[in-house]
Design a protein around this motif. Structure first.
Motif, short mmCIF file in Angstrom:
data_model
loop_
_atom_site.label_atom_id
_atom_site.label_comp_id
_atom_site.label_asym_id
_atom_site.label_seq_id
_atom_site.Cartn_x
_atom_site.Cartn_y
_atom_site.Cartn_z
N ILE A 49 -54.98 45.59 21.53
CA ILE A 49 -55.92 44.74 20.78
C ILE A 49 -56.47 45.52 19.59
O ILE A 49 -56.60 44.99 18.48
CB ILE A 49 -57.04 44.23 21.70
CG1 ILE A 49 -56.45 43.25 22.71
CG2 ILE A 49 -58.16 43.58 20.89
CD1 ILE A 49 -57.43 42.79 23.76
N ALA A 50 -56.80 46.79 19.79
CA ALA A 50 -57.32 47.62 18.70
C ALA A 50 -56.28 47.76 17.59
O ALA A 50 -56.63 47.83 16.41
CB ALA A 50 -57.72 48.99 19.23
N LEU A 51 -55.00 47.79 17.96
CA LEU A 51 -53.93 47.88 16.98
C LEU A 51 -53.93 46.65 16.08
O LEU A 51 -53.79 46.76 14.85
CB LEU A 51 -52.58 48.01 17.70
CG LEU A 51 -51.35 48.18 16.82
CD1 LEU A 51 -51.37 49.56 16.17
CD2 LEU A 51 -50.10 48.02 17.66
N PHE A 52 -54.14 45.47 16.66
CA PHE A 52 -54.14 44.23 15.87
C PHE A 52 -55.44 44.00 15.13
O PHE A 52 -55.45 43.32 14.10
CB PHE A 52 -53.84 43.02 16.77
CG PHE A 52 -52.41 42.99 17.25
CD1 PHE A 52 -51.37 42.77 16.37
CD2 PHE A 52 -52.12 43.19 18.59
CE1 PHE A 52 -50.06 42.75 16.81
CE2 PHE A 52 -50.82 43.16 19.04
CZ PHE A 52 -49.78 42.94 18.14
N THR A 53 -56.56 44.53 15.63
CA THR A 53 -57.85 44.31 14.97
C THR A 53 -58.23 45.47 14.05
O THR A 53 -59.34 45.49 13.53
CB THR A 53 -58.97 44.11 16.01
OG1 THR A 53 -59.05 45.27 16.83
CG2 THR A 53 -58.72 42.87 16.85
N GLY A 54 -57.34 46.42 13.88
CA GLY A 54 -57.63 47.55 13.00
C GLY A 54 -58.56 48.57 13.63
O GLY A 54 -59.26 49.29 12.93
N GLY A 55 -58.60 48.63 14.94
CA GLY A 55 -59.41 49.63 15.64
C GLY A 55 -60.89 49.33 15.66
O GLY A 55 -61.71 50.22 15.82
#
Length: 142
Positions: free
Chosen positions: A43-49
């Motif tokens: 999820i962090a990968l898709f939300t930019g961390g």
């Protein structure tokens, strides 16, 4: 009184509950690791961390760099981000548990399904039918 306690402990319900609690604790660790170590990084990968835990408002006097720093300094904070992360983690964990329960139920129902029943095979006349036939044939001769 001791005998009553022994009877209570020996009942299946208490033992089942104890096993359920132990398995539940182990399962909680697995699901928490799954969410924290595998799903949240994706999820962090898709939300930019984006990490919402840094979103907070200081309610007292002073300034802090993080919620932990404010807590150590004794300053009250309104930790909106921690709450939001807890809600997001809950939703993820609930979805993972839902999928696991759905999978277990599918496996259980497949195990409970009876094997295909063999079709009935015509085995011919019964012993009674043959005896009736013989009796009728003997009557016809007489």
């Amino acid at each position: 009184m001791i005998q009553e306690f022994k009877d209570f402990i020996a009942k299946g319900n208490v033992m089942d509950m104890a096993v359920g609690i132990i398995i539940g604790a182990a399962f909680t660790a697995i699901v928490t690791s799954l969410v924290g170590d595998l799903i949240n990084p994706i999820i962090a990968l898709f939300t930019g961390g984006i990490d919402f835990s840094g979103w907070f408002y200081v309610l007292g006097d002073g300034a802090c760099a993080s919620v932990e720093a404010c807590t150590e300094a004794g300053i009250s904070v309104f930790a909106v981000g921690n709450f939001l992360m807890a809600v997001i983690n809950f939703l993820i964990i609930a979805f993972v548990v839902f999928m696991l329960v759905k999978m277990v139920n599918r496996i259980k129902s497949a195990a409970e399904k009876p094997d295909d029943v063999a079709p009935e095979v015509d085995t011919g006349p019964s012993e009674k039918d043959i005896l009736i036939e013989i009796r009728d044939a003997l009557k016809a001769r007489a």
